[in-house]
Motif scaffolding. Structure first.
Motif, PDB file in Angstrom:
ATOM      1  N   LYS A  91      39.807  50.932  74.509  1.00 40.23           N
ATOM      2  CA  LYS A  91      39.573  49.575  74.009  1.00 40.23           C
ATOM      3  C   LYS A  91      40.721  48.650  74.400  1.00 40.23           C
ATOM      4  CE  LYS A  91      38.465  51.002  69.742  1.00 40.23           C
ATOM      5  NZ  LYS A  91      38.083  50.920  68.306  1.00 40.23           N
ATOM      6  N   SER A  92      41.936  49.163  74.283  1.00 45.15           N
ATOM      7  CA  SER A  92      43.100  48.356  74.640  1.00 45.15           C
ATOM      8  C   SER A  92      43.108  48.014  76.129  1.00 45.15           C
ATOM      9  CB  SER A  92      44.380  49.104  74.263  1.00 45.15           C
ATOM     10  OG  SER A  92      45.523  48.379  74.637  1.00 45.15           O
ATOM     11  N   ARG A  93      42.829  49.006  76.978  1.00 45.85           N
ATOM     12  CA  ARG A  93      42.818  48.775  78.426  1.00 45.85           C
ATOM     13  C   ARG A  93      41.687  47.824  78.825  1.00 45.85           C
ATOM     14  NH1 ARG A  93      45.252  53.255  81.194  1.00 45.85           N
ATOM     15  NH2 ARG A  93      47.177  53.721  80.043  1.00 45.85           N
ATOM     16  N   LEU A  94      40.523  48.018  78.244  1.00 48.69           N
ATOM     17  CA  LEU A  94      39.399  47.134  78.561  1.00 48.69           C
ATOM     18  C   LEU A  94      39.681  45.710  78.105  1.00 48.69           C
ATOM     19  CD1 LEU A  94      36.407  49.460  77.586  1.00 48.69           C
ATOM     20  CD2 LEU A  94      37.065  48.778  79.904  1.00 48.69           C
ATOM     21  N   GLY A  95      40.402  45.583  76.997  1.00 48.68           N
ATOM     22  CA  GLY A  95      40.759  44.260  76.509  1.00 48.68           C
ATOM     23  C   GLY A  95      41.720  43.534  77.431  1.00 48.68           C
ATOM     24  N   GLU A  96      42.354  44.271  78.327  1.00 51.31           N
ATOM     25  CA  GLU A  96      43.274  43.668  79.291  1.00 51.31           C
ATOM     26  C   GLU A  96      42.577  43.280  80.589  1.00 51.31           C
ATOM     27  OE1 GLU A  96      46.241  46.640  79.792  1.00 51.31           O
ATOM     28  OE2 GLU A  96      47.202  46.274  77.859  1.00 51.31           O
TER      29      GLU A  96
END
Length: 278
Positions: free
Chosen positions: A227-232
């Motif tokens: 989720k964190s990587r996709l949010g970037e």
């Protein structure tokens, strides 16, 4: 529901009345009065854990969001629309959706999503850093809320397909996709995030790749990092969402999505798609 004060008064009545008399005067059954009398604490007991309705709502919302594909960005998949479709309250639906994604304030696009592949027992995502012109980060190329919703779609697809239960499957099970074929995708200068509950990624590969390959054996840890990587990411292409939605009922077996490149398609045991954005 009887109040704590009522229960205390009913138990006190037993000191001067028979059980039958107290039951007749209070309206409580004799068995209930006996249970109250055996308790040392008649105060309302706190309830722990999530309400059962929320757990049910989580599963229902996950299933709907997982199969939405690129439509997740549209009005038909707003929390209000999902509430109307399911008969649940909007606040309950909103909690379910929030659990699948990240706050919109944490969306900060300085990456590109270039690869997604899965097949028991591996799930791979590949990312590339975007080099912006000048010193300023340009941020997401699309509205942050679109990325927020599409993150929810990917997380829901993984959960609905049962990827979190791969750790309980036998290592000897038939594999629809060659593990070597998936591991061969961990090549290049990109950053990779891998869910590997059975320890299939060789130490030599992860060591040589250095910090480029992040391997998670725990699904919850993997989901939070994803989720964190996709949010970037500057965007999450709709074609990936559509491919995952189509493969959910197949357990996400044989998924291969990658950034479009001008190359001839290769024969593979994986289902592929391009980067056309819906």
């Amino acid at each position: 529901m009887y109040s704590a004060e009522f229960r205390r008064d009913a138990v006190a009545m037993l000191s001067t009345s028979t059980l039958a008399e107290a039951a007749a005067r209070t309206g409580a059954s004799p068995s209930t009065l006996r249970r109250w009398a055996s308790r040392s604490d008649l105060e309302d007991r706190p309830r722990s854990g999530r309400p059962p309705i929320q757990e049910t709502a989580d599963r229902v919302v996950e299933a709907l969001v997982a199969t939405a594909g690129a439509r997740i960005s549209g009005r038909d998949y707003s929390t209000r629309a999902l509430a109307e479709a399911t008969g649940l309250s909007q606040s309950i639906v909103a909690r379910s959706v929030r659990a699948l994604t990240l706050p919109v304030t944490e969306v900060d696009g300085d990456r590109e999503l270039i690869l997604a592949a899965s097949g028991f027992p591996l799930v791979l995502f590949g990312f590339r850093r975007v080099v912006a012109d000048g010193d300023d980060n340009e941020g997401p190329a699309v509205p942050p809320r679109r990325i927020q919703r599409r993150v929810a779609g990917i997380t829901a697809a993984l959960r609905t397909a049962g990827v979190q239960r791969w750790a309980q499957r036998f290592d000897s099970e038939h594999r629809q996709v060659s593990t070597d074929e998936l591991l061969a995708l961990l090549d290049g200068d990109e950053d990779f995030l891998v869910f590997d509950p059975l320890g299939e990624v060789p130490h030599a590969l992860s060591d040589s790749a250095g910090a480029r390959v992040t391997v998670c054996a725990d699904f919850d840890e993997f989901a939070e990092l994803l989720k964190s990587r996709l949010g970037e990411c500057q965007d999450i292409p709709g074609s990936l969402l559509d491919l995952l939605a189509a493969r959910v009922r197949h357990g996400l077996e044989g998924v291969l999505w990658r950034e479009s490149v001008p190359a001839e398609p290769q024969r593979s045991s994986m289902i592929s798609d391009s980067m056309e954005i819906s």
